[in-house]
Structures are given as C-alpha cells and as structure tokens.
Design a protein around this motif. Structure first.
Motif, mmCIF file in Angstrom:
data_model
loop_
_atom_site.group_PDB
_atom_site.id
_atom_site.type_symbol
_atom_site.label_atom_id
_atom_site.label_comp_id
_atom_site.label_asym_id
_atom_site.label_seq_id
_atom_site.Cartn_x
_atom_site.Cartn_y
_atom_site.Cartn_z
ATOM 1 N N GLU A 227 0.856 -1.238 0.116
ATOM 2 C CA GLU A 227 -0.069 0.052 -0.031
ATOM 3 C C GLU A 227 0.735 1.300 0.071
ATOM 4 N N PRO A 228 1.993 1.480 0.809
ATOM 5 C CA PRO A 228 2.808 2.527 0.594
ATOM 6 C C PRO A 228 3.450 2.823 -0.851
ATOM 7 N N LEU A 229 3.480 1.892 -1.491
ATOM 8 C CA LEU A 229 4.006 2.001 -2.856
ATOM 9 C C LEU A 229 3.134 1.990 -3.886
ATOM 10 N N TRP A 230 1.733 1.905 -3.496
ATOM 11 C CA TRP A 230 0.574 1.878 -4.869
ATOM 12 C C TRP A 230 0.178 3.442 -5.003
ATOM 13 N N ASN A 231 0.975 4.193 -5.614
ATOM 14 C CA ASN A 231 0.460 5.446 -5.959
ATOM 15 C C ASN A 231 1.791 6.055 -7.068
ATOM 16 N N ASN A 232 1.388 7.164 -7.411
ATOM 17 C CA ASN A 232 2.269 7.904 -8.382
ATOM 18 C C ASN A 232 3.614 8.333 -8.017
ATOM 19 N N ARG A 233 3.904 8.168 -6.808
ATOM 20 C CA ARG A 233 5.196 8.559 -6.365
ATOM 21 C C ARG A 233 6.129 7.611 -6.521
ATOM 22 N N HIS A 234 5.570 6.194 -6.672
ATOM 23 C CA HIS A 234 6.512 5.066 -6.622
ATOM 24 C C HIS A 234 6.202 4.130 -8.110
ATOM 25 N N ILE A 235 5.024 4.282 -8.724
ATOM 26 C CA ILE A 235 4.847 3.436 -9.825
ATOM 27 C C ILE A 235 5.040 4.202 -11.166
ATOM 28 N N ASP A 236 5.715 3.623 -11.920
ATOM 29 C CA ASP A 236 6.039 4.547 -13.348
ATOM 30 C C ASP A 236 4.870 4.194 -14.313
ATOM 31 N N HIS A 237 4.363 3.063 -14.445
ATOM 32 C CA HIS A 237 3.447 2.693 -15.275
ATOM 33 C C HIS A 237 2.757 1.199 -15.291
ATOM 34 N N VAL A 238 1.818 0.936 -15.722
ATOM 35 C CA VAL A 238 1.019 -0.363 -15.558
ATOM 36 C C VAL A 238 0.870 -0.787 -17.012
ATOM 37 N N LEU A 346 -4.452 0.584 -26.193
ATOM 38 C CA LEU A 346 -4.521 1.764 -25.867
ATOM 39 C C LEU A 346 -4.045 2.359 -24.623
ATOM 40 N N THR A 347 -3.918 3.829 -24.512
ATOM 41 C CA THR A 347 -3.345 4.242 -23.298
ATOM 42 C C THR A 347 -4.422 5.014 -22.525
ATOM 43 N N VAL A 348 -4.664 4.758 -21.286
ATOM 44 C CA VAL A 348 -5.382 5.408 -20.262
ATOM 45 C C VAL A 348 -4.840 6.033 -19.037
ATOM 46 N N GLY A 349 -5.473 6.912 -18.501
ATOM 47 C CA GLY A 349 -4.792 7.441 -17.438
ATOM 48 C C GLY A 349 -6.118 7.471 -16.335
ATOM 49 N N ILE A 350 -5.951 7.820 -15.015
ATOM 50 C CA ILE A 350 -6.956 7.667 -14.044
ATOM 51 C C ILE A 350 -6.847 9.086 -13.375
ATOM 52 N N ALA A 351 -7.754 9.693 -13.290
ATOM 53 C CA ALA A 351 -7.790 11.378 -12.795
ATOM 54 C C ALA A 351 -7.928 11.209 -11.291
ATOM 55 N N THR A 352 -7.274 10.642 -10.541
ATOM 56 C CA THR A 352 -7.380 10.773 -9.194
ATOM 57 C C THR A 352 -6.166 11.022 -8.504
ATOM 58 N N ALA A 356 -2.455 10.001 -10.949
ATOM 59 C CA ALA A 356 -2.313 11.225 -11.495
ATOM 60 C C ALA A 356 -0.959 11.074 -12.377
ATOM 61 N N GLY A 357 -0.684 10.962 -13.455
ATOM 62 C CA GLY A 357 0.296 10.821 -14.289
ATOM 63 C C GLY A 357 0.888 9.616 -14.376
ATOM 64 N N VAL A 358 0.166 8.561 -13.891
ATOM 65 C CA VAL A 358 0.764 7.070 -14.459
ATOM 66 C C VAL A 358 -0.112 6.559 -15.613
ATOM 67 N N PRO A 359 0.582 6.356 -16.540
ATOM 68 C CA PRO A 359 -0.123 5.753 -17.839
ATOM 69 C C PRO A 359 -0.517 4.068 -17.408
ATOM 70 N N PHE A 360 -1.606 3.649 -18.011
ATOM 71 C CA PHE A 360 -2.032 2.481 -18.235
ATOM 72 C C PHE A 360 -2.040 2.029 -19.630
ATOM 73 N N PHE A 361 -1.063 1.078 -19.833
ATOM 74 C CA PHE A 361 -0.978 0.511 -21.389
ATOM 75 C C PHE A 361 -1.740 -0.534 -21.447
ATOM 76 N N ILE A 362 -2.793 -0.896 -22.254
ATOM 77 C CA ILE A 362 -3.531 -1.863 -22.215
ATOM 78 C C ILE A 362 -3.542 -2.482 -23.844
ATOM 79 N N ARG A 363 -3.341 -3.939 -23.983
ATOM 80 C CA ARG A 363 -3.368 -4.340 -25.211
ATOM 81 C C ARG A 363 -3.971 -5.817 -25.202
ATOM 82 N N THR A 364 -4.480 -6.138 -26.293
ATOM 83 C CA THR A 364 -5.047 -7.514 -26.707
ATOM 84 C C THR A 364 -4.816 -7.835 -27.907
#
Length: 511
Positions: A227-238, A346-352, A356-364
C-alpha cells in the motif's frame, strides 16, 4: 432425458461429500434451486457451463435438490452431446455414476424465444419439480444466447410470471457482450431491469472468477508492504495484456464487426484495471467493492493524441510449426475487406490523486506469439546514488499472471556472483498450483456465487457503462481510418503498437 425420481441425491465424486452446501466468506449458502439454461446446445453451454456443473456435482458442491433445465430449439440427442462435452471439457475425471445421477436431474424444454406456449411449458415444468422435491421456487435463468435475444427471453419470462415469486428468489444471468456501445448497453440495461430488479441481474465476466484476479485484492490489502508504494510517487506505469495464439476460426458470425476492443478490453481488461487501481473498500462485500470500482472507472480516460497512444491491427497469413495459417481476410465467413481489428492497444490515465500521471498501457490480440494474460506494475527505479549505481539499477516489476500459469512474480535486481557490482534482474515467484490445491474453474465459482446470491464478482450496470464511456471515443476515432494495420500471425502485433511505448522511452513486456 429421464423424469425426476423422488429426492435422489447427487453423489459426490472423489472431491467432496454428498449434498454438502458450499459456504463462502459471506456466509451465504447454496440453496435448493432449479437453473434454466437458454441455449443449452450452444458452444458456451456445452464447453463451459454444463462441464462446470458436472465438476460441482463431482465435488459435492451442489445441494441434492438441484435441477438443470435446458431450453433450446433443437432437442435432437441432447444428452449424448452434453455427455461428450463433459468428457472433453470438464476439469474433473469423467465418472459414470456422477454423470448418471446428474442426468436424472437434467430436463429439457423445446421451443423458440418467441414461443409463449413453450415458456408456459417451462413454467409448468419448474412448478412440477418444486412440488416433487419440496422446493420453494428458487430459479436461475442463464441466458447463454446472443444479446439480441436477452429482451425477448426476459419479456417471455415476465408474461409467464417466472420473473417474480411470493416465496423463492429469481435471478437472471447474462453473458457479454453487454451491448456494442454505450447507447446499446443502456438500452439493454433498461430491458433487463424492466423485468428483473437490479439486485437479481448477474452479468458474467468469467475473468473475475479466476483465482489470480481475486488475489489482486488479497495481495494489495492483506499485505502491508504494498500500500505505501501503490501510488504515482512510486509506480512508473502499468501494463495489462491479454494475448491469444489462436485466431477467430469458426466465430465469424460473432466476431466480425465486434473486434478486440469490444470483445476483451471493454470488459475483461478494464475490470482488471479497476481491481488494480481501486481504493480499499470499507468491506469485502458486493456493494462496497462495486462502489470502489465504479469510482475508478468513472475517473478513467483515454490519453491522447489517439493517433500516437493507440493502435489496432488485423492478423495476416503466417506459418506455425511449418503449417500455413490464414489471415483474417481468408477465414471462413469474413469479408475480404473486413475492418474488424484483431489487435487493439490503448493508453488510459486515471484522474485521481493516487494515479495522476501514471499511464496504463492496455493491449489484446489474436494470433500473437504466445498465449498469456498478465498485469505488470512497474515501479520507478532509484533516482539516488552515484551515476554508476543509477545506471545499474533495475525497475522492480510486480506481475500478476492470470493465464496460463496462474501466479505472482516480483522482478528485482541482484548482484551477479564474481568481482564488481554487476546487477542482474532476477524473479521471485509463486505459482498457485504449487502452493494451493487445484482451484475450481472460473465458471464453477461464478455459478456457485449465483446460487448463493453473492454478486461480488459480477460487474454492475454502472461499471459496464463507465467502461463503454472509455472505449466509445476510441472506436469512433478508429472508424475514420479504414482497414487496421496488418501484422504477421505469430508476432507481437503491429509496429504501430510498439510506437505507443517507445515514444515515452518505455517498451512492452515481451510475448
């Protein structure tokens, strides 16, 4: 199929006890009930639903007063076809005694979805089963039919009074696709809720029944280290990936005009995103989890410009193990000029504040290099230390493997033996099959949950509509560009997909 016998118990196979009720964390019990499968002779029922019911019987997970009623146009040799399907697709070994006991509880009603007399016959059969077994009128209606038939079947159930009861409960189960865009999804929701209350509608997304998917919440909220790592200060992308090595052979009637984004991303992959990104619910029940998923999906938005942050493709001809493989345009039933995409990214972001600022790259995609489904959370590499230390640092990646080998991996950097500080990426992994007993298949879990009345793993109408709000603008954008990019069968997809990440200095995980 045979008529009912007086209260003949369903025997358990090697996996359980006779008539043992299944009680989950919610404390809900599998009650005596009758399940009606509309379209019982179709592919889904034969390959997934009936084998799952057989596995539940084999494991002693269904009550002794369970009945299965099949409704379909064609009654020719149904029992033989279902038996062959169970032998081919069930998880547990085929046991003739278990199958014999189950067939005593399988019944059939022949008719079409516009035949009110057939639905009246169905109602009479269900009442007969209730009287003979002393049941209270608990019915599950499983719509294993095209979405275009949902409203017709529900309206017929209402005409015959099968959608309500003064004593037992009534539940309806619908399979994806839940519409083909936001407007059709909303219309479908209205049609279902015209007949059944929202709490009685169960939308199946079989991915949510997979143990690895459910373990996303367990790993996040039952372990203090994440949980302490689960945010835009520590996660680059998903990265969220679902890759298939098979094509669409035999599915032209369904797949043409649908495509990869509607078929997989709108439901499965955006549901995975919601589980990865949601806040901790106040309780692990259906309402609390749905509320948090809706918040995330409501804040999810496409990142642009779409010409650079999205890609679509269509597989061409290739060779697999020396055998030529046709491209989509050569598949039976597909027009040569089909614009249906078999690959979507596609690329999405989550406006929370958290994301904020972490891109989510999704493919299938289909006809890709290998079959896999995974979620990879990449952490930001260390930004401190000497230039040499920073150059040697590796990005830690937490990977949830959904299929084919369910498990969790953590990629870290470790010193390679020998002189000097040479860092090498290594993997710490846990394979579910090596740690836990074999898990039930997704449909086993979900069918049991419907019978228990546990809606935790079933998307709500609001979740579905939020997902369409994400996907619709992308589909509208693609509609103006003709044919998708071609990619060879057995590859990682079109080159345009590679550019989505390369423009940001990142790269896709290899397939």
């Amino acid at each position: 199929m045979s008529e009912v016998q007086e209260r003949d118990p369903l025997p358990a196979g090697s996996g359980g006890r006779v008539g043992e009720a299944s009680i989950g964390n919610t404390g809900l019990v599998v009650e005596p009930a009758s399940m009606v499968i509309f379209g019982i002779t179709g592919d889904l029922a034969r390959k997934k639903l009936v084998p799952a019911i057989y596995d539940l019987v084999h494991g002693g997970q269904l009550p002794p007063d369970f009945d299965l009623v099949g409704f379909a146009r064609d009654s020719t040799d149904v029992e033989t076809r279902l038996r062959e399907a169970v032998i081919a697709h069930a998880r547990t070994p085929f046991d003739t005694s278990v199958w014999a006991a189950l067939t005593e509880r399988i019944h059939f009603v022949q008719g079409s979805f516009d035949d009110t007399a057939a639905f009246a016959g169905l109602a009479a059969r269900l009442v007969e089963l209730d009287v003979r077994r002393g049941k209270s009128g608990n019915y599950v209606f499983y719509l294993s039919v095209p979405p275009s038939s949902f409203a017709s079947v529900c309206d017929q159930l209402a005409i015959c009074g099968l959608n309500r009861s003064a004593h037992g409960w009534r539940r309806v189960v619908v399979e994806k696709p839940f519409g083909h865009d936001l407007a059709s999804s909303q219309s479908l929701g209205v049609a279902l809720e015209r007949v059944f209350p929202p709490s009685s509608i169960y939308r199946i997304d079989h991915y949510l029944g997979k143990e690895t998917v459910q373990n996303i919440l367990a790993l996040r909220f039952a372990n203090g280290m994440f949980e302490p790592l689960w945010n835009n200060r520590h996660i680059d992308h998903v990265q969220i990936t679902m890759a298939e090595s098979v094509g669409v052979s035999g599915r032209a009637g369904y797949y043409d005009g649908v495509g990869a984004a509607r078929d997989v991303i709108q439901n499965h992959l955006l549901q995975l995103l919601a589980l990865i990104a949601m806040e901790e619910p106040v309780a692990f029940d259906a309402d609390s989890i749905a509320a948090e998923k809706i918040k995330v999906l409501s804040a999810t938005e496409l990142l642009g410009p779409l010409a650079e942050t999205s890609a679509r493709g269509q597989y061409g001809a290739g060779v697999e193990n020396g055998v030529p493989i046709p491209g989509l345009a050569d598949e039976a039933g597909f027009p040569a000029d089909s614009a249906t995409e078999t690959f979507a990214a596609l690329t999405v972001g989550i406006a929370t504040r958290r994301w904020a600022g972490v891109p989510f790259f999704i493919r299938t995609g289909k006809r890709l290099a290998r079959r896999t489904a995974e979620i990879a959370v990449t952490l930001i590499p260390p930004a401190h230390g000497s230039p040499a230390a920073r150059a040697a640092a590796v990005s830690n990646v937490l990977v949830f493997r959904v299929q084919p080998d369910d498990g969790i991996e953590l990629h870290i950097g470790a010193k390679r033996p020998g002189g000097g500080m040479h860092i090498q990426p290594v993997s710490l992994g846990m394979d579910f099959r090596s740690v836990f007993d074999p898990a039930p298949e997704a449909y086993e879990r979900l069918i049991c949950d419907v019978l228990r009345g546990d809606a935790t793993l079933f998307p709500r109408r609001e979740e579905v509509e939020c997902s369409w709000r994400v996907i619709d603008p992308l589909l509208e954008h693609w509609a103006g560009f003709g044919r998708p990019d071609n990619y060879p069968s057995g590859s990682a997809g079109p080159e345009s997909a590679e550019r989505i990440l390369s423009r940001t200095g990142r790269e896709w995980r290899s397939l």
